[in-house]
Write an enzyme that holds these catalytic residues in place. Structure first.
Site, PDB file in Angstrom:
ATOM      1  N   HIS A   1      87.114  41.311 -58.333  1.00  0.00           N
ATOM      2  CA  HIS A   1      86.786  42.261 -59.400  1.00  0.00           C
ATOM      3  C   HIS A   1      86.085  41.594 -60.584  1.00  0.00           C
ATOM      4  O   HIS A   1      85.626  42.273 -61.506  1.00  0.00           O
ATOM      5  CB  HIS A   1      88.054  42.963 -59.893  1.00  0.00           C
TER       6      HIS A   1
ATOM      7  N   ASP B   1      82.227  45.714 -60.414  1.00  0.00           N
ATOM      8  CA  ASP B   1      83.184  46.801 -60.602  1.00  0.00           C
ATOM      9  C   ASP B   1      83.246  47.644 -59.331  1.00  0.00           C
ATOM     10  O   ASP B   1      82.528  47.398 -58.356  1.00  0.00           O
ATOM     11  CB  ASP B   1      82.773  47.661 -61.806  1.00  0.00           C
TER      12      ASP B   1
END
Length: 470
Positions: free
Chosen positions: A441, A445
């Site tokens: 992450h 995104d």
């Protein structure tokens, strides 16, 4: 004046800290050349022939076959110098050496390359292997041997016995066996591999050949498991058995722990209709004719992933934690998880983005065979930028893969099974699978990860989607 130099087990890369001695390629008392392979070792990754950076006479060896040595531990000592006079012997007793003419002829005594793996360094031609017998030894050389070999155990030589070199029988050729499991099985049951005739391609010795030899001798076959791990397993309280995390299992454990510790990962998944992809594969193989190489399903999935990474390069990356930078990579090296008798390995298809489906299939097949044989090189097990994990072969539908550190993503593929599916507005039985993407992450995104996964799913459901980017 001869000088005795110690050669230690070099760093074989990828954070490996130990290796098992599989087979010595030289005897104490032999003359070796610079970069001549002297020992075959098995790491948690692969089988490796280790070349010696010195030329001269082998005066001592450390480590029996089947014994694990740590990186930096002594492997052998070599007497090098103008006259190459140094003691040498058969293991445990006696001594041997070589005169200056022999040492110079056999590859440059005193010359060093600094090589740690075959193929690096000076590239000098291999030496003729020689045996030696006694001749007088200078006291200074004997003292140096004492200084190096002292305290290292049963393979150290006795310096007082004089030596003189002579030509001897040529060394036997390599044993036609590539699987470390086959070697271990033979070693544990006392089978001499050189006496066997292999039933594999080009006389390759297979496990079945060793088992037949064991049966002929009337001995039960030992399990071909790592001897060090078996020897070090110990019983605990209440019937516990404690097995150390060593070798390949230890490397995998460390890498998985580091991945979970450093990477904030997230997983998204989608069910997809793979009916058309399977049909496309059949059509491609039919078009190639009966003698053409077949294209595997894994190759098609790898081809789809490379196309998806071209659209979403954020996932072909790694994070430099020290510099706090995301490093995007131009080339795509696809790793694929492969389960072997030794454990989980990840062979790497290099420059997968530049390969056709047929080329990908050929390389995947070659690497899979090498993984099963245990003959993958360290270079074939390192450098992946994205990993494909087909856990569907184990009969499971889904998973949340752990990222192969330091990569940014891994795509998991479940089993393909017939399921009810709404197709063109009607209920039908279709071939359905689940795709799951675990991603870092920090590099992107959810929008990027979802876009990547959706593109892969669209290509699986409608392979013609790939043609848009051609």
């Amino acid at each position: 004046m001869a000088e005795v130099k110690e050669f230690t087990l070099p760093d074989l890369g990828e954070g490996l800290t130990e290796a098992e001695v599989v087979r010595w390629l030289v005897e104490v008392g032999e003359v070796v050349a610079v970069d001549q392979p002297v020992v075959e070792v098995e790491t948690a990754k692969a089988m490796v022939e280790v070349p010696c950076p010195y030329g001269g006479v082998v005066t001592a060896r450390y480590g029996a076959e089947g014994e694990e040595l740590a990186v930096g531990a002594p492997l052998l000592t070599v007497a090098v110098g103008a006259d190459a006079s140094a003691p040498a012997a058969a293991e445990g007793s006696g001594s041997g050496g070589a005169d200056g003419a022999d040492a110079a002829e056999d590859g440059g005594a005193g010359e060093t390359s600094g090589a740690v793996l075959v193929g690096y360094g000076t590239g000098a031609p291999p030496a003729r292997r020689r045996r030696v017998r006694p001749t007088p030894v200078p006291a200074a050389a004997a003292g140096q041997v004492n200084g190096v070999a002292s305290g290292y155990g049963r393979h150290a030589v006795t310096p007082e016995v004089p030596v003189r070199a002579e030509a001897a029988e040529p060394a036997p050729g390599p044993v036609p066996v590539i699987s470390p499991l086959v070697r271990r099985l033979a070693r544990q049951n006392g089978v001499e591999l050189r006496t066997l005739t292999g039933s594999g391609p080009d006389g390759l010795i297979l496990r079945a050949d060793v088992e037949r030899a064991i049966g002929a001798a009337g001995a039960p076959a030992a399990a071909a498991e790592p001897s060090a791990a078996a020897a070090s397993a110990r019983a605990g309280d209440a019937g516990e058995v404690r097995i150390p995390l060593r070798g390949l299992r230890g490397v995998v454990a460390d890498k998985m722990s580091r991945s979970r510790r450093e990477i904030p990962e997230a997983t998204c998944w989608v069910d997809v209709d793979a009916t058309e992809l399977l049909a496309a594969r059949r059509a491609m193989n039919a078009a190639g004719g009966p003698d053409a190489p077949k294209i595997s399903l894994l190759a098609l999935l790898a081809r789809i992933c490379t196309a998806a990474l071209a659209r979403y390069p954020e996932l072909n990356a790694r994070v430099d934690t020290e510099a706090r930078e995301i490093v995007r990579l131009e080339r795509v090296h696809v790793g694929f998880a492969a389960q072997t008798d030794r454990g989980l390995v990840v062979p790497v298809v290099r420059d997968a983005h530049a390969r056709s489906a047929e080329s990908l299939s050929e390389e995947l097949g070659r690497l899979t065979g090498a993984a099963r044989d245990g003959s993958l090189t360290p270079g074939e097990l390192t450098g992946s930028t994205f990993t494909l994990n087909n856990y569907g072969v184990f009969g499971v539908d889904g998973s949340t893969p752990i990222i192969n550190h330091p990569e940014a993503a891994m795509l998991g593929v479940g089993r393909i099974v017939p399921k009810p599916w709404v197709y063109e507005g009607e209920l039908a039985v279709r071939q359905v699978t689940q795709l799951s993407l675990t991603f870092d992450h920090r590099v992107c995104d959810g929008g990027v990860a979802g876009g990547f996964l959706r593109y892969v799913a669209d290509c699986v459901e409608q392979p013609a989607v790939l043609l848009r980017g051609v």
